[in-house]
Every structure is written in C-alpha cells, then in structure tokens.
Design a protein around this motif. Structure first.
Motif: not given
Lengths: 230, 65
Positions: A22-25, A108-112, A3-8
């Motif tokens: 996408l999977e890495a993100i 999270r901000r740092s991850d962005i 679901l997460k992947l689909e949304l991204l």
C-alpha cells in the motif's frame, strides 16, 4: 501520507494488500481539491486519472444534446470514479461535478497499468468493483428504457394528492422511488420533466398538480385503472 | 417547513452540510442539525448525498388552487 494510506486501505480496490504494498502504491497517488459545483471531469475529454473521493461527494452524470441531465451515480468517500476511460483508454463517457467541496486522490492512467502488472490481486478487486458498477448501470438502463417510470411517478402524484379537506401523506423522492420500483435519480428526473411539461409545479416542499388530465394520460398502461377525480 | 432528520441514523459524515448552498445544516456533536434561522430552499441535495437515509425532504402533493 497517513490519510492517503488510510483511504487506500479502506478502498475495495486495494483490499488484501500488505502495508508495504500500500505504501508503494501511495507514492503514485496525487491529491486534488475542488470547490462546490466545479466540473472535475468533462464528458468527451481524454481521461487523465482514476479518482478516489477522500472527502465530499461527486455527481457522475450525462447530459443530452437538449440539456437534459441524468445522474448516473453519487460517489461518496472511499468510492472511485472515472474507471472506464482509464482502463479502456477512450474518452470520459460521463462528466463528474463536485456536489460539495471535495478532496480527491488520483492515480494516473499509466501508473494504474503498472500497479495492475505489479499487483495482480488488485486486478481481481478492480473486476469486482467494475462488476458492481455494471450491475448498477444495467438496473438504471432497465429503469430508463423499459419501465414507464414517469407514468408511475405521475400515478403516485395523483394517488397521493391531498383532498383539500385534510393534508395528504408527505412523500420524499426516495419514498416515490421505492413505490415506483426505481432509483431516486430517475424520480428526480421524472419530476423535472413533468414540471418542464407544465403538468406540475415544484414549490419548495410542495408539488402542485397543475394538469390532472395530462398526468392521467401518461399513467403507465401497466396500471389497470386511471386515478379519477374525487 | 424544514427537512426531517433522524438523529439515530446520522453517521456524522457531514456531506449534507457541505452540499447545502443555504447553509441550513450543521454538525453538532457529530450529528446533523438544522440551523433554524436559515430557510431551506428544498433543493433536496442533502437527501441525495445522505447514504444513511437520515435526512428526508418530504413533499406535500396538492392541487392547484
């Protein structure tokens, strides 16, 4: 995970990325759920993350010192909120509240920052999303500051009041917004202000005109004639 | 009086159902319908969240009696 992947994948932020990227993100994405009415983000607080709405709807709004609320946007599935403080490092410029039970995916901000460095293509997408947001907000600023929307709403109310002999046309807030050349959110606030001032009363599906004279007085000077009785 | 639903426009997203505090709406076969026995309090939140424009909460404008 799926679901997460689909949304991204469906988010404008990540269009153009490969499945591997996408999977890495998606490994950086966390999930949060909130009940209806819960304030998710509070204006003035430090921002923790950028949020994607997975399900439900979120209202982004500002509140004035005297308690008046202005909706800035309704965020629906696949859309995002909280970009500004995440990117500029400042506090939240607005609050966000769950209009329905909501599930959010957050980064999270740092991850962005790491994502933007690793995938510059995402930065271009972010600019496009931010430009769209800015365009929406500029239009809202124009409505709120330059146009006398409340006068236009007052005029619509006067013009479409049932004459007593037959029922008048029934108007939605969306109809009034289209007529006044503004956003539905601005009409909603105008109606609340008119009710607070005692000029109208909202009674379920009825808007009761309590003070025609007062409404006439605030009709925008842009209109040549005032609406008279009869 | 109940909100008006354009079933042709409804995309079945269900946001209106979850925003309704009165539980006046439900999805049937992927389309929103009113629960007739529950009275809507006309908060218009369903209209506000509906992206497809399928729900309308029209107001009648009347003079004070």
């Amino acid at each position: 995970m799926a679901l997460k992947l689909e949304l991204l994948k469906s988010s404008p932020y990540f269009s153009g990325l490969s499945s591997i990227e996408l999977e890495a993100i998606s490994r950086l994405v966390f999930e949060k759920s909130y009940g209806q009415g819960v304030v998710i983000v509070l204006e003035g607080e430090v921002a923790e993350a950028l949020y994607f709405v997975a399900s439900g709807a979120v209202k982004v709004f500002k509140t004035s010192v005297d308690g008046k609320e202005q909706t800035l946007a309704v965020i629906r599935p696949q859309e995002t909120f909280n970009e500004v403080p995440v990117f500029d490092g400042d506090v939240n410029p607005a609050s966000a509240q769950a209009m329905t039970p909501v599930t959010l995916y957050g980064i999270r901000r740092s991850d962005i920052e790491n994502i933007l460095r690793s995938y510059p293509y995402v930065a271009i997408n972010v600019i496009k999303v931010m430009a769209g947001r800015l365009r929406h907000l500029v239009a809202l600023v124009e409505d709120l500051s330059f146009r006398h929307v409340i006068g236009r709403v007052a005029r619509i109310l006067l013009e479409y009041t049932a004459d007593g002999a037959s029922p008048g046309p029934r108007l939605t807030q969306r109809d009034m917004a289209a007529m006044a050349g503004t956003a539905r959110e601005v009409v909603s606030r105008s109606l609340k202000t008119l009710e607070k001032d005692g000029f109208i009363k909202m009674d379920r599906h009825r808007i009761i005109i309590k003070d025609r004279e007062a409404l006439n007085n605030i009709v925008s000077p842009l209109f040549e004639t005032k609406v008279t009785d009869g | 009086m109940m909100p008006q639903i354009d079933k042709e426009k409804c995309n079945g997203c269900g946001l209106c159902v979850s925003v309704c505090l009165q539980h006046s709406l439900m999805l049937v076969d992927g389309v929103v319908v009113m629960v007739e026995e529950v009275e809507c309090d006309w908060c218009t939140q369903c209209e506000a969240v509906c992206d497809s424009g399928s729900i309308s909460c029209p107001f009648e404008i009347v003079r004070e009696q």
